[in-house]
Enzyme design. Structure first.
Site, PDB file in Angstrom:
ATOM      1  N   LYS A 114      37.899 -38.817  27.302  1.00  0.00           N
ATOM      2  CA  LYS A 114      37.589 -39.074  29.023  1.00  0.00           C
ATOM      3  C   LYS A 114      38.825 -39.096  28.896  1.00  0.00           C
ATOM      4  O   LYS A 114      39.359 -38.221  30.272  1.00  0.00           O
ATOM      5  CB  LYS A 114      36.723 -39.669  28.988  1.00  0.00           C
ATOM      6  CG  LYS A 114      35.608 -40.101  28.797  1.00  0.00           C
ATOM      7  CD  LYS A 114      34.570 -40.650  29.612  1.00  0.00           C
ATOM      8  CE  LYS A 114      32.428 -39.781  29.684  1.00  0.00           C
ATOM      9  NZ  LYS A 114      31.830 -41.057  30.178  1.00  0.00           N
ATOM     10  N   LYS A 198      29.770 -32.195  21.299  1.00  0.00           N
ATOM     11  CA  LYS A 198      28.524 -32.727  22.390  1.00  0.00           C
ATOM     12  C   LYS A 198      28.084 -31.813  22.901  1.00  0.00           C
ATOM     13  O   LYS A 198      28.851 -31.392  23.939  1.00  0.00           O
ATOM     14  CB  LYS A 198      29.033 -34.449  22.156  1.00  0.00           C
ATOM     15  CG  LYS A 198      27.936 -34.783  23.009  1.00  0.00           C
ATOM     16  CD  LYS A 198      28.542 -36.667  22.945  1.00  0.00           C
ATOM     17  CE  LYS A 198      29.008 -36.756  24.398  1.00  0.00           C
ATOM     18  NZ  LYS A 198      29.166 -37.978  25.084  1.00  0.00           N
ATOM     19  N   LYS A 201      27.765 -33.594  30.774  1.00  0.00           N
ATOM     20  CA  LYS A 201      27.646 -32.702  31.537  1.00  0.00           C
ATOM     21  C   LYS A 201      29.159 -32.202  31.560  1.00  0.00           C
ATOM     22  O   LYS A 201      28.748 -31.155  33.121  1.00  0.00           O
ATOM     23  CB  LYS A 201      27.524 -34.481  32.679  1.00  0.00           C
ATOM     24  CG  LYS A 201      26.794 -35.560  32.153  1.00  0.00           C
ATOM     25  CD  LYS A 201      26.587 -36.385  33.267  1.00  0.00           C
ATOM     26  CE  LYS A 201      25.801 -37.054  32.339  1.00  0.00           C
ATOM     27  NZ  LYS A 201      25.655 -38.701  33.027  1.00  0.00           N
TER      28      LYS A 201
HETATM   29  P1  TYM Z   1      25.364 -41.511  29.790  1.00  0.00           P
HETATM   30  O1  TYM Z   1      25.318 -41.068  31.766  1.00  0.00           O
HETATM   31  O2  TYM Z   1      26.793 -40.226  29.306  1.00  0.00           O
HETATM   32  O3  TYM Z   1      24.258 -40.451  29.161  1.00  0.00           O
HETATM   33  C1  TYM Z   1      22.844 -41.307  29.270  1.00  0.00           C
HETATM   34  C2  TYM Z   1      22.803 -41.205  27.880  1.00  0.00           C
HETATM   35  O4  TYM Z   1      22.014 -39.917  26.900  1.00  0.00           O
HETATM   36  C3  TYM Z   1      22.536 -40.246  26.581  1.00  0.00           C
HETATM   37  N1  TYM Z   1      23.316 -38.451  25.725  1.00  0.00           N
HETATM   38  C4  TYM Z   1      23.110 -37.895  24.957  1.00  0.00           C
HETATM   39  N2  TYM Z   1      22.578 -38.024  23.445  1.00  0.00           N
HETATM   40  C5  TYM Z   1      21.942 -37.345  22.760  1.00  0.00           C
HETATM   41  N3  TYM Z   1      23.002 -36.008  22.666  1.00  0.00           N
HETATM   42  C6  TYM Z   1      24.096 -35.994  23.203  1.00  0.00           C
HETATM   43  N4  TYM Z   1      24.750 -34.761  23.702  1.00  0.00           N
HETATM   44  C7  TYM Z   1      23.673 -36.491  24.593  1.00  0.00           C
HETATM   45  N5  TYM Z   1      24.772 -37.056  26.039  1.00  0.00           N
HETATM   46  C8  TYM Z   1      24.235 -38.059  26.665  1.00  0.00           C
HETATM   47  C9  TYM Z   1      23.583 -40.932  25.677  1.00  0.00           C
HETATM   48  O5  TYM Z   1      24.123 -41.870  25.111  1.00  0.00           O
HETATM   49  C10 TYM Z   1      22.763 -42.097  26.810  1.00  0.00           C
HETATM   50  O6  TYM Z   1      22.018 -43.341  25.669  1.00  0.00           O
HETATM   51  N6  TYM Z   1      27.533 -45.965  29.259  1.00  0.00           N
HETATM   52  C11 TYM Z   1      26.396 -45.500  29.618  1.00  0.00           C
HETATM   53  C12 TYM Z   1      25.697 -45.548  30.208  1.00  0.00           C
HETATM   54  C13 TYM Z   1      25.200 -47.031  30.540  1.00  0.00           C
HETATM   55  C14 TYM Z   1      24.141 -47.982  29.661  1.00  0.00           C
HETATM   56  C15 TYM Z   1      24.794 -49.183  29.994  1.00  0.00           C
HETATM   57  C16 TYM Z   1      23.486 -47.399  28.608  1.00  0.00           C
HETATM   58  C17 TYM Z   1      25.962 -48.261  31.350  1.00  0.00           C
HETATM   59  N7  TYM Z   1      25.603 -49.185  31.132  1.00  0.00           N
HETATM   60  C18 TYM Z   1      23.943 -50.267  29.194  1.00  0.00           C
HETATM   61  C19 TYM Z   1      22.770 -48.917  27.890  1.00  0.00           C
HETATM   62  C20 TYM Z   1      23.144 -50.042  28.530  1.00  0.00           C
HETATM   63  C21 TYM Z   1      27.008 -43.612  29.348  1.00  0.00           C
HETATM   64  O7  TYM Z   1      27.196 -42.974  30.138  1.00  0.00           O
HETATM   65  O8  TYM Z   1      25.750 -43.057  29.157  1.00  0.00           O
END
Ligand code: TYM
Length: 333
Positions: A114, A198, A201
């Protein structure tokens, strides 16, 4: 005893099929298992680690909440809230930041991706974001954390932080060491344009992903344009990993139709790609369109969404505040 589930999604817009298959769909399944206590958080404190337009952010917090509701998360059953309404997250993360080691954070691959080439210009928040994520999880004594593959390293860090805190302060088991729940298959949905990247967004090409708010025509068009190759539909999963685009599309189909990859391969072996693509578009439309219609409907009523977040945050606050109070006592405050 059931599981204590915590997970979060960033309100940064463009929620996509990867978020749904890798995370939100599993949230719903876990909620619907008996005895689980589930907490799902719209992690707005995480979102501001990269620059956000304040008005867009507000809209995206509601949109992410609407996506949770539209996918089947029920506020009567699960706690749904946004992180910034519960100050314990920020407070707890400071204490944990003093336990986490620089060396651990330096290994985080997502920061490297990132931050890009110019790390000096990344926010400090982006660097310590995995510590905030650890606080999210540990403040609720979560036993299980459902996420996509890309969050695995952050979860391992949460486990390390919990263990180090417990050992530094001689407080065995005070912070519960959480288990990641990452599905064996389909936990990493790839870009429709490049099977080695991947689905994300932030990909500049909208054709690389199916957004949860895409209309039917957009879905059909994106699947039509999705990258494939010149070989026939596979007859087995041998060497499928050498055809990442095909593997990804078969994976999406399998996940949405709740069957394993082998059955999907059997269903389409010998058929041509255009047949497969039209079936794939059909199942995505069938599963995603009701969600996208419901998101749009819910967005017409921001007060309804805000009330859900407010009432969820009261419940979350009760749990997290207690834990932070104990955390502070242990540290010596
Ligand atoms: P974030 O917002 O990037 O993504 C949310 C969830 O979607 C999953 N994900 C995917 N799974 C499969 N294939 C993909 N291409 C893909 N893109 C995204 C992510 O793995 C995630 O589960 N840091 C985290 C958010 C967070 C969090 C937490 C998660 C903050 N605190 C505590 C669990 C527990 C994040 O940025 O996810």
């Amino acid at each position: 005893m059931g599981k204590k589930i915590f997970s979060g999604v960033q309100p940064t817009g463009n929620l996509h099929l990867g978020n749904y298959i890798g995370a939100i769909k599993n949230f719903v399944d876990l909620q619907n298992e008996t005895d689980n206590q589930c907490i799902f958080c719209v992690v707005d404190l995480h979102a501001i680690t990269v620059k956000q337009d304040p008005n867009e952010l507000k809209k995206n917090i509601r949109e992410t909440t609407a996506a949770f509701l539209a996918s089947g998360i029920k506020p009567e059953q699960s706690i749904i809230f946004n992180q910034s309404l519960v100050p314990a997250h920020a407070e707890g993360s400071w204490i944990l930041a003093c336990v986490a080691r620089m060396g651990w954070l330096n290994r985080m691959t997502q920061f490297k991706e990132k931050a890009g080439k110019d790390k000096e210009k990344a926010s400090v928040g982006l660097y310590i974001y995995p510590v905030l994520m650890a606080a999210d999880i540990l403040l609720y004594d979560a036993t299980h954390v459902p996420v996509g593959e890309d969050q695995k390293q952050h979860l391992e860090l949460s486990r390390d932080i919990a263990q180090k805190f417990n050992s530094d302060f001689n407080s065995l088991n005070f912070l519960k060491v959480p288990e990641p729940l990452i599905q064996k298959s389909f936990s990493r949905i790839m870009s429709l344009k490049d099977g080695r990247k991947k689905m994300s967004k932030s990909d500049p090409s909208d054709l690389s992903r199916i957004n949860l708010k895409d209309g039917k025509d957009e879905i059909v068009n994106k699947i039509k344009k999705a990258k494939t190759d010149n070989d026939p539909m596979p007859a087995s999963d041998d060497k499928l990993n050498e055809r990442p685009e095909i593997e990804n599309l078969l994976g999406i189909y399998s996940s949405l139709s709740n069957q394993n990859l082998k059955s999907t391969i059997n269903d389409f072996s010998g058929k041509n790609f255009s047949d497969f693509k039209s079936k794939l578009a059909e199942i995505i439309v069938e599963k995603i369109s009701p969600i996208s219609d419901e998101i749009r409907r819910l967005e017409q009523d921001p007060k309804f969404i805000d009330d859900i977040l407010k009432s969820g945050s009261k419940k979350a606050e009760k749990i997290a505040k207690l834990k932070v109070e104990e955390l502070k006592k242990i540290v010596g405050f």
